[in-house]
Write a protein that holds these residues in place. Structure first.
Motif, PDB file in Angstrom:
ATOM      1  N   ILE B  52      -7.864  -3.974   0.739  1.00 33.55           N
ATOM      2  CA  ILE B  52      -7.382  -3.334   1.934  1.00 33.55           C
ATOM      3  C   ILE B  52      -6.680  -4.436   2.890  1.00 33.55           C
ATOM      4  CG2 ILE B  52      -8.222  -2.207   3.991  1.00 33.55           C
ATOM      5  CD1 ILE B  52     -10.121  -0.665   2.151  1.00 33.55           C
ATOM      6  N   GLU B  53      -7.699  -5.669   2.931  1.00 34.26           N
ATOM      7  CA  GLU B  53      -7.229  -6.671   3.961  1.00 34.26           C
ATOM      8  C   GLU B  53      -6.084  -7.229   3.566  1.00 34.26           C
ATOM      9  OE1 GLU B  53     -10.941  -9.260   4.330  1.00 34.26           O
ATOM     10  OE2 GLU B  53      -9.439 -10.773   3.398  1.00 34.26           O
ATOM     11  N   LEU B  54      -5.552  -7.529   2.367  1.00 32.19           N
ATOM     12  CA  LEU B  54      -4.623  -8.036   1.814  1.00 32.19           C
ATOM     13  C   LEU B  54      -3.255  -7.087   2.093  1.00 32.19           C
ATOM     14  CD1 LEU B  54      -5.466  -9.502  -1.757  1.00 32.19           C
ATOM     15  CD2 LEU B  54      -4.842 -10.724   0.252  1.00 32.19           C
ATOM     16  N   CYS B  55      -3.446  -5.842   1.953  1.00 31.90           N
ATOM     17  CA  CYS B  55      -2.585  -4.829   2.345  1.00 31.90           C
ATOM     18  C   CYS B  55      -2.093  -4.830   3.735  1.00 31.90           C
ATOM     19  CB  CYS B  55      -2.807  -3.583   1.793  1.00 31.90           C
ATOM     20  SG  CYS B  55      -2.789  -3.509   0.114  1.00 31.90           S
ATOM     21  N   ALA B  56      -3.178  -4.724   4.612  1.00 32.72           N
ATOM     22  CA  ALA B  56      -3.040  -4.688   5.962  1.00 32.72           C
ATOM     23  C   ALA B  56      -2.437  -5.772   6.539  1.00 32.72           C
ATOM     24  CB  ALA B  56      -4.495  -4.704   6.665  1.00 32.72           C
ATOM     25  N   ALA B  57      -2.444  -7.027   5.901  1.00 32.98           N
ATOM     26  CA  ALA B  57      -1.685  -8.253   6.326  1.00 32.98           C
ATOM     27  C   ALA B  57      -0.356  -8.248   6.011  1.00 32.98           C
ATOM     28  CB  ALA B  57      -2.773  -9.421   5.810  1.00 32.98           C
ATOM     29  N   ASP B  58       0.150  -7.572   4.972  1.00 28.78           N
ATOM     30  CA  ASP B  58       1.388  -7.489   4.325  1.00 28.78           C
ATOM     31  C   ASP B  58       2.477  -6.681   5.306  1.00 28.78           C
ATOM     32  OD1 ASP B  58       2.594  -8.325   1.634  1.00 28.78           O
ATOM     33  OD2 ASP B  58       3.711  -6.727   2.470  1.00 28.78           O
ATOM     34  N   ALA B  59       3.378  -7.328   5.561  1.00 26.92           N
ATOM     35  CA  ALA B  59       4.504  -6.716   6.767  1.00 26.92           C
ATOM     36  C   ALA B  59       5.180  -5.629   5.855  1.00 26.92           C
ATOM     37  CB  ALA B  59       5.446  -7.694   7.009  1.00 26.92           C
ATOM     38  N   ASP B  60       5.141  -5.557   4.712  1.00 31.96           N
ATOM     39  CA  ASP B  60       6.143  -4.703   3.858  1.00 31.96           C
ATOM     40  C   ASP B  60       5.166  -3.390   3.152  1.00 31.96           C
ATOM     41  OD1 ASP B  60       8.432  -6.157   4.238  1.00 31.96           O
ATOM     42  OD2 ASP B  60       7.964  -7.251   2.551  1.00 31.96           O
ATOM     43  N   ILE B  61       4.000  -3.601   3.645  1.00 32.86           N
ATOM     44  CA  ILE B  61       3.172  -2.564   3.052  1.00 32.86           C
ATOM     45  C   ILE B  61       2.524  -1.688   4.491  1.00 32.86           C
ATOM     46  CG2 ILE B  61       1.102  -1.867   1.789  1.00 32.86           C
ATOM     47  CD1 ILE B  61       1.456  -4.040  -0.095  1.00 32.86           C
ATOM     48  N   ARG B  62       2.767  -0.523   4.550  1.00 29.53           N
ATOM     49  CA  ARG B  62       2.094   0.601   5.423  1.00 29.53           C
ATOM     50  C   ARG B  62       0.677   0.894   5.013  1.00 29.53           C
ATOM     51  NH1 ARG B  62       4.544   2.027  10.344  1.00 29.53           N
ATOM     52  NH2 ARG B  62       2.826   3.223  11.524  1.00 29.53           N
ATOM     53  N   ASP B  63      -0.493   0.208   5.539  1.00 26.02           N
ATOM     54  CA  ASP B  63      -1.676   0.642   4.968  1.00 26.02           C
ATOM     55  C   ASP B  63      -2.235   1.797   6.128  1.00 26.02           C
ATOM     56  OD1 ASP B  63      -1.658  -1.407   7.400  1.00 26.02           O
ATOM     57  OD2 ASP B  63      -3.873  -1.182   7.278  1.00 26.02           O
ATOM     58  N   VAL B  64      -2.522   2.855   5.643  1.00 26.23           N
ATOM     59  CA  VAL B  64      -2.865   4.094   6.312  1.00 26.23           C
ATOM     60  C   VAL B  64      -4.332   4.504   6.045  1.00 26.23           C
ATOM     61  CG1 VAL B  64      -2.199   6.527   6.637  1.00 26.23           C
ATOM     62  CG2 VAL B  64      -0.508   4.935   6.094  1.00 26.23           C
ATOM     63  N   VAL B  65      -4.994   4.408   7.255  1.00 26.88           N
ATOM     64  CA  VAL B  65      -6.473   4.684   6.987  1.00 26.88           C
ATOM     65  C   VAL B  65      -6.655   6.076   7.168  1.00 26.88           C
ATOM     66  CG1 VAL B  65      -6.968   4.094   9.331  1.00 26.88           C
ATOM     67  CG2 VAL B  65      -8.802   4.062   7.790  1.00 26.88           C
ATOM     68  N   LEU B  66      -7.411   6.865   6.096  1.00 27.20           N
ATOM     69  CA  LEU B  66      -7.474   8.211   6.003  1.00 27.20           C
ATOM     70  C   LEU B  66      -8.804   8.617   6.709  1.00 27.20           C
ATOM     71  CD1 LEU B  66      -6.255   8.452   2.522  1.00 27.20           C
ATOM     72  CD2 LEU B  66      -5.162   8.783   4.759  1.00 27.20           C
ATOM     73  N   THR B  67      -8.947   9.853   7.062  1.00 34.35           N
ATOM     74  CA  THR B  67     -10.384  10.375   7.364  1.00 34.35           C
ATOM     75  C   THR B  67     -11.120  10.945   6.314  1.00 34.35           C
ATOM     76  OG1 THR B  67      -9.845  12.581   8.035  1.00 34.35           O
ATOM     77  CG2 THR B  67      -9.751  10.954   9.934  1.00 34.35           C
ATOM     78  N   THR B  68     -10.143  11.593   5.224  1.00 36.70           N
ATOM     79  CA  THR B  68     -10.843  11.744   4.020  1.00 36.70           C
ATOM     80  C   THR B  68      -9.595  11.920   2.965  1.00 36.70           C
ATOM     81  OG1 THR B  68     -11.748  13.803   2.790  1.00 36.70           O
ATOM     82  CG2 THR B  68     -10.088  14.403   4.639  1.00 36.70           C
ATOM     83  N   GLU B  69     -10.067  11.537   1.659  1.00 41.32           N
ATOM     84  CA  GLU B  69      -9.467  11.145   0.800  1.00 41.32           C
ATOM     85  C   GLU B  69      -8.299  12.312   0.519  1.00 41.32           C
ATOM     86  OE1 GLU B  69     -12.459  11.030   0.799  1.00 41.32           O
ATOM     87  OE2 GLU B  69     -13.012   8.707   0.299  1.00 41.32           O
ATOM     88  N   GLU B  70      -8.677  13.248   0.636  1.00 42.07           N
ATOM     89  CA  GLU B  70      -7.509  14.417   0.253  1.00 42.07           C
ATOM     90  C   GLU B  70      -6.145  14.227   1.220  1.00 42.07           C
ATOM     91  OE1 GLU B  70      -7.849  18.739   1.870  1.00 42.07           O
ATOM     92  OE2 GLU B  70      -9.898  17.925   2.036  1.00 42.07           O
ATOM     93  N   GLU B  71      -6.427  13.657   2.411  1.00 39.82           N
ATOM     94  CA  GLU B  71      -5.095  13.321   3.069  1.00 39.82           C
ATOM     95  C   GLU B  71      -4.316  12.386   2.327  1.00 39.82           C
ATOM     96  OE1 GLU B  71      -7.455  13.290   7.444  1.00 39.82           O
ATOM     97  OE2 GLU B  71      -6.494  11.415   6.891  1.00 39.82           O
ATOM     98  N   GLY B  72      -4.660  11.507   1.502  1.00 39.69           N
ATOM     99  CA  GLY B  72      -3.977  10.657   0.876  1.00 39.69           C
ATOM    100  C   GLY B  72      -2.874  11.194  -0.089  1.00 39.69           C
ATOM    101  N   ILE B  73      -3.421  12.275  -0.847  1.00 40.50           N
ATOM    102  CA  ILE B  73      -2.716  12.929  -1.852  1.00 40.50           C
ATOM    103  C   ILE B  73      -1.530  13.688  -0.965  1.00 40.50           C
ATOM    104  CG2 ILE B  73      -2.481  15.016  -3.500  1.00 40.50           C
ATOM    105  CD1 ILE B  73      -4.699  13.000  -4.111  1.00 40.50           C
ATOM    106  N   GLY B  74      -1.472  14.122   0.099  1.00 39.78           N
ATOM    107  CA  GLY B  74      -0.368  14.475   0.944  1.00 39.78           C
ATOM    108  C   GLY B  74       0.521  13.382   1.413  1.00 39.78           C
TER     109      GLY B  74
END
Lengths: 194, 190
Positions: B52-74
């Protein structure tokens, strides 16, 4: 309060070419389809609570498009956490429009939480979305319609509509077809052959 | 005041084992970059913390913190509609939160990659993790998600790379379970 079909027609009758629409299941899907089918519409027939997140994923992937999520109060309530997630990302090209009639129309008009103290516009503001419109009158609807082709920050609109059931307009419910035609329409099908 | 009860199990679970530096999260990040993953949705998770730390630091990856995992499916479905590849990071308990939303993936044949850190199996101290952890694999299979598993650090990168190729090549839903043994014992008493 507004008539839902009058409202959706005012919003979408002259949609701009760069607008993509994700609909939440049930009446919002029939409403958007009633304005005319469009290859940049992606209709949900299920996955309740997921519309805003599909919109978020699309908006982040495609800053060159404007994405509007059109859904109902019940569908939004099931994905209330996604407003918090959208509030963290706040893509400038995402609009969430909730047609709020205060009832679960598809299941027999049982009152939803918005009939009580729950206020989705206030929730959106509390999640960090600062462009929030509360639309209940025709002039406010016109303001929202005018914003749609050019908004430049995350927009949330609660549109208060009367609880009725206009004739259903059913688009295709084949999910693969909806996906493929949408991807072709926005050029997402190119570049994945490698 | 009463003395707190001495919990032998807690003390045993708290004893850190000597572990070599595996670096598998860094290798995994390399795979995500090589495979052009542009969105990473996650609910914060200790097993995935380095990734997660590596993804958040990468300019070409959008890290999206979710409130619940099902949000990620959408999220992953929306990303694919726009032509981007996403992966989801979650803990085994989060798989249960995804079940109905996986109907979106199945009906539309969206590609999906779930990287699941396992709890409730090897050396689990907390029994509350067991009911969901123990049914992750059959539950995913019932939802038509293809499941593979990495039990050792040197298998992670290969297994995930193959899963990503399968998912985006054939528009299929794939999960890789990262074994609890790989993540290591959770330190309960610091």
């Amino acid at each position: 309060m507004l008539d839902r079909r009058t409202a959706i027609t005012a919003l979408l009758a002259h949609r701009s070419r760069d607008l993509a629409i994700i609909t939440g299941l049930g009446s919002a899907t029939w409403d958007v389809a009633s304005v005319g089918d469009h290859d940049r519409n992606f209709y949900l027939w299920g996955a309740m609570g997921g519309a805003a997140m599909v919109g978020l994923g699309l908006a982040l992937a495609r800053p060159d498009l404007r994405t509007a999520v059109v859904t109902g109060d019940g569908e939004m309530l099931m994905g209330l956490g996604s407003l918090a997630t959208v509030g963290v990302q706040r893509p400038a090209n995402l609009a969430i429009i909730v047609l709020d009639n205060g009832v679960y129309g598809e299941t027999g008009m049982q009152p939803s939480h918005t009939r009580h103290a729950v206020d989705l516009a206030a929730t959106a503001r509390a999640c960090g979305i600062d462009l929030v419109l509360d639309v209940a009158e025709p002039d406010e609807l016109q303001r929202l319609a005018a914003l749609l082709p050019g908004f430049d920050r995350t927009l949330f609109a609660r549109v208060r509509i009367t609880p009725d059931e206009p004739p259903r307009v059913l688009p295709t419910r084949d999910g693969v077809e909806l996906k493929l035609r949408f991807r072709r329409a926005v050029g997402a099908d190119r570049g994945e052959a490698s | 005041m009463r003395e707190p009860t001495w919990d032998k199990e807690a003390e045993v679970a708290a004893t850190p084992l000597p572990r070599s530096e595996t670096g598998w999260p860094d290798q995994l990040f390399g795979v995500l970059k090589a495979k052009d993953i542009r969105q990473v949705g996650y609910v914060p998770d200790a097993g995935h913390s380095r990734l997660i730390e590596l993804c958040a630091a990468d300019a070409d990856i959008r890290d999206v913190v979710l409130t619940t995992e099902e949000e990620g499916i959408g999220l992953a479905a929306g990303a694919w509609l726009g032509g981007q590849r996403a992966v989801l990071l979650m803990q085994s308990s989060g798989v249960g939160n995804c079940i109905n939303m996986l109907s979106l993936t199945k009906n539309c044949r969206f590609p999906l990659v779930m990287l699941v850190t396992m709890r409730g199996e090897w050396a689990e101290f907390n029994p509350w993790q067991v009911p969901m952890g123990s049914i992750v694999e059959p539950a995913l299979r019932l939802c038509d998600v293809l499941v593979s598993r990495a039990d050792h650090a040197d298998a992670v990168a290969d297994t995930v790379e193959a899963a990503i190729e399968l998912a985006f090549g054939g528009e299929l839903a794939v999960a890789v379970l990262l074994s609890q043994r790989l993540i290591g014992r959770k330190v309960w008493v610091k």
